[in-house]
Design a protein around this motif. Structure first.
Motif, mmCIF file in Angstrom:
data_model
loop_
_atom_site.group_PDB
_atom_site.id
_atom_site.type_symbol
_atom_site.label_atom_id
_atom_site.label_comp_id
_atom_site.label_asym_id
_atom_site.label_seq_id
_atom_site.Cartn_x
_atom_site.Cartn_y
_atom_site.Cartn_z
ATOM 1 N N LYS A 134 -4.320 43.529 7.672
ATOM 2 C CA LYS A 134 -4.931 44.664 8.359
ATOM 3 C C LYS A 134 -4.258 44.951 9.695
ATOM 4 C CE LYS A 134 -9.466 46.506 9.610
ATOM 5 N NZ LYS A 134 -10.926 46.237 9.657
ATOM 6 N N TYR A 171 -13.283 54.221 -5.158
ATOM 7 C CA TYR A 171 -12.629 53.029 -5.653
ATOM 8 C C TYR A 171 -12.508 52.996 -7.167
ATOM 9 C CZ TYR A 171 -17.608 51.790 -5.779
ATOM 10 O OH TYR A 171 -18.956 51.803 -5.965
ATOM 11 N N THR A 182 -11.090 52.440 7.228
ATOM 12 C CA THR A 182 -11.067 51.510 6.105
ATOM 13 C C THR A 182 -10.386 52.155 4.907
ATOM 14 O OG1 THR A 182 -13.158 50.608 6.882
ATOM 15 C CG2 THR A 182 -12.499 50.051 4.645
ATOM 16 N N GLN A 240 -11.467 55.251 2.740
ATOM 17 C CA GLN A 240 -12.891 55.110 2.454
ATOM 18 C C GLN A 240 -13.667 55.927 3.467
ATOM 19 O OE1 GLN A 240 -14.649 51.246 2.090
ATOM 20 N NE2 GLN A 240 -12.930 50.383 0.969
ATOM 21 N N ASN A 274 -8.685 51.724 0.766
ATOM 22 C CA ASN A 274 -8.439 51.053 -0.503
ATOM 23 C C ASN A 274 -6.931 51.136 -0.741
ATOM 24 O OD1 ASN A 274 -11.263 50.759 -1.025
ATOM 25 N ND2 ASN A 274 -11.308 52.872 -1.768
ATOM 26 N N LYS A 279 -4.953 46.271 -7.083
ATOM 27 C CA LYS A 279 -5.696 47.057 -6.101
ATOM 28 C C LYS A 279 -6.439 46.133 -5.151
ATOM 29 C CE LYS A 279 -9.491 47.331 -9.395
ATOM 30 N NZ LYS A 279 -10.157 48.160 -10.419
ATOM 31 N N TYR A 280 -6.683 46.648 -3.962
ATOM 32 C CA TYR A 280 -7.480 45.936 -2.973
ATOM 33 C C TYR A 280 -8.547 46.880 -2.449
ATOM 34 C CZ TYR A 280 -9.069 43.894 1.346
ATOM 35 O OH TYR A 280 -9.880 43.406 2.349
ATOM 36 N N PHE A 281 -9.798 46.411 -2.489
ATOM 37 C CA PHE A 281 -10.892 47.181 -1.917
ATOM 38 C C PHE A 281 -11.523 46.434 -0.748
ATOM 39 C CE2 PHE A 281 -10.172 50.244 -4.833
ATOM 40 C CZ PHE A 281 -10.601 50.034 -6.136
ATOM 41 N N SER A 282 -11.799 45.163 -0.937
ATOM 42 C CA SER A 282 -12.397 44.355 0.118
ATOM 43 C C SER A 282 -12.298 42.895 -0.311
ATOM 44 C CB SER A 282 -13.851 44.740 0.355
ATOM 45 O OG SER A 282 -14.623 44.483 -0.807
ATOM 46 N N GLY A 283 -12.668 41.993 0.605
ATOM 47 C CA GLY A 283 -12.698 40.584 0.257
ATOM 48 C C GLY A 283 -11.368 39.906 0.513
ATOM 49 N N ASP A 284 -11.024 39.000 -0.355
ATOM 50 C CA ASP A 284 -9.796 38.211 -0.214
ATOM 51 C C ASP A 284 -8.602 39.150 -0.084
ATOM 52 O OD1 ASP A 284 -8.465 35.340 -2.057
ATOM 53 O OD2 ASP A 284 -7.626 36.494 -0.375
ATOM 54 N N PRO A 285 -7.856 39.035 1.032
ATOM 55 C CA PRO A 285 -6.732 39.963 1.221
ATOM 56 C C PRO A 285 -5.547 39.692 0.297
ATOM 57 C CG PRO A 285 -6.823 38.363 2.991
ATOM 58 C CD PRO A 285 -8.054 38.150 2.187
#
Lengths: 116, 116
Positions: A69, B102, A30, A96, A32, A49-55
């Motif tokens: 992904k 993050y 996984t 991560q 970030n 930035k992208y961590f999670s959720g809506d791509p």
């Protein structure tokens, strides 16, 4: 080892053209994901930035990026560029994991030149 | 508020000289990172501090490179017996949290080192 590849080293566009900068990473776990921008004479600053959720993530100044992904990609887009978008753009990845210190792995950068 | 500052902004050294590069992170930021950016490349991780503890120095290219952050705020990157391949921009970044990956990293303007 993690790595980040940016496909375009130098992009030249006219104002109002659409932009897409490619970014692929190699890491099985996984991640970030980040896009940083460096305007001429200025320091690196975070674009999005992208961590999670809506791509699909939205950043400052009308930029957005989509995390796919299955393709290990995080491409940066903007529907209509402006002369002021002339800058260098860096994609970066952070793994991560409990052992990770938060260090960023950067791509080699893409220089965007927007002609007025 | 004040961002990350670095000094000197430019440093010219003769091969074999020792240099010391300073980083003042954002006040209260626990994490501090050093990166090396060669011409035309993206930043590459050198080392990471959480407060005064150097938790990751896996990116330091040789034992000529040494970093410290004795009081958990200002950090110094020292390069002994500089070589021409050390010529690069040295970037410092700080972030708010500890080992949380993050937290956004805020970058300083960098020190451009030229070794003659």
């Amino acid at each position: 080892a993690q790595s980040v590849s940016q496909h375009n080293h130098h992009v030249i566009l006219s104002e109002a053209a659409s932009l897409e900068l490619g970014c692929n990473y190699s890491y099985g776990g996984t991640v970030n994901l980040f896009w940083y921008v460096q305007y001429p004479g200025q320091h690196l600053q975070l674009l999005l930035k992208y961590f999670s959720g809506d791509p699909l993530v939205k950043g400052i100044k009308g930029f957005e990026a989509e995390f796919i992904k299955s393709k290990f990609s995080f491409n940066l887009r903007k529907p209509s560029v402006q002369w002021s978008d002339t800058a260098e753009y860096f994609c970066a990845v952070n793994a991560q994991s409990s052992s990770n210190t938060g260090k960023l792995i950067f791509g080699q950068g893409t220089t965007l030149q927007v002609k007025p | 508020g004040a961002g990350v500052s670095q000094s000197p902004r430019y440093k010219v050294a003769k091969r074999g000289q020792d240099v010391a590069l300073r980083c003042d992170p954002i006040s209260g930021h626990v994490s501090l990172f050093w990166y090396q950016q060669a011409l035309g490349q993206g930043p590459e991780f050198l080392t990471y501090f959480q407060n005064e503890a150097q938790l990751d120095k896996s990116g330091l290219p040789s034992d000529r490179f040494f970093a410290e952050r004795p009081e958990g705020s200002v950090s110094t990157l020292k390069i002994q017996r500089t070589q021409q391949e050390d010529s690069a921009v040295y970037l410092c970044a700080s972030s708010l949290g500890g080992r949380l990956s993050y937290n956004e990293q805020f970058f300083g303007p960098g020190t451009r080192l030229t070794v003659l």
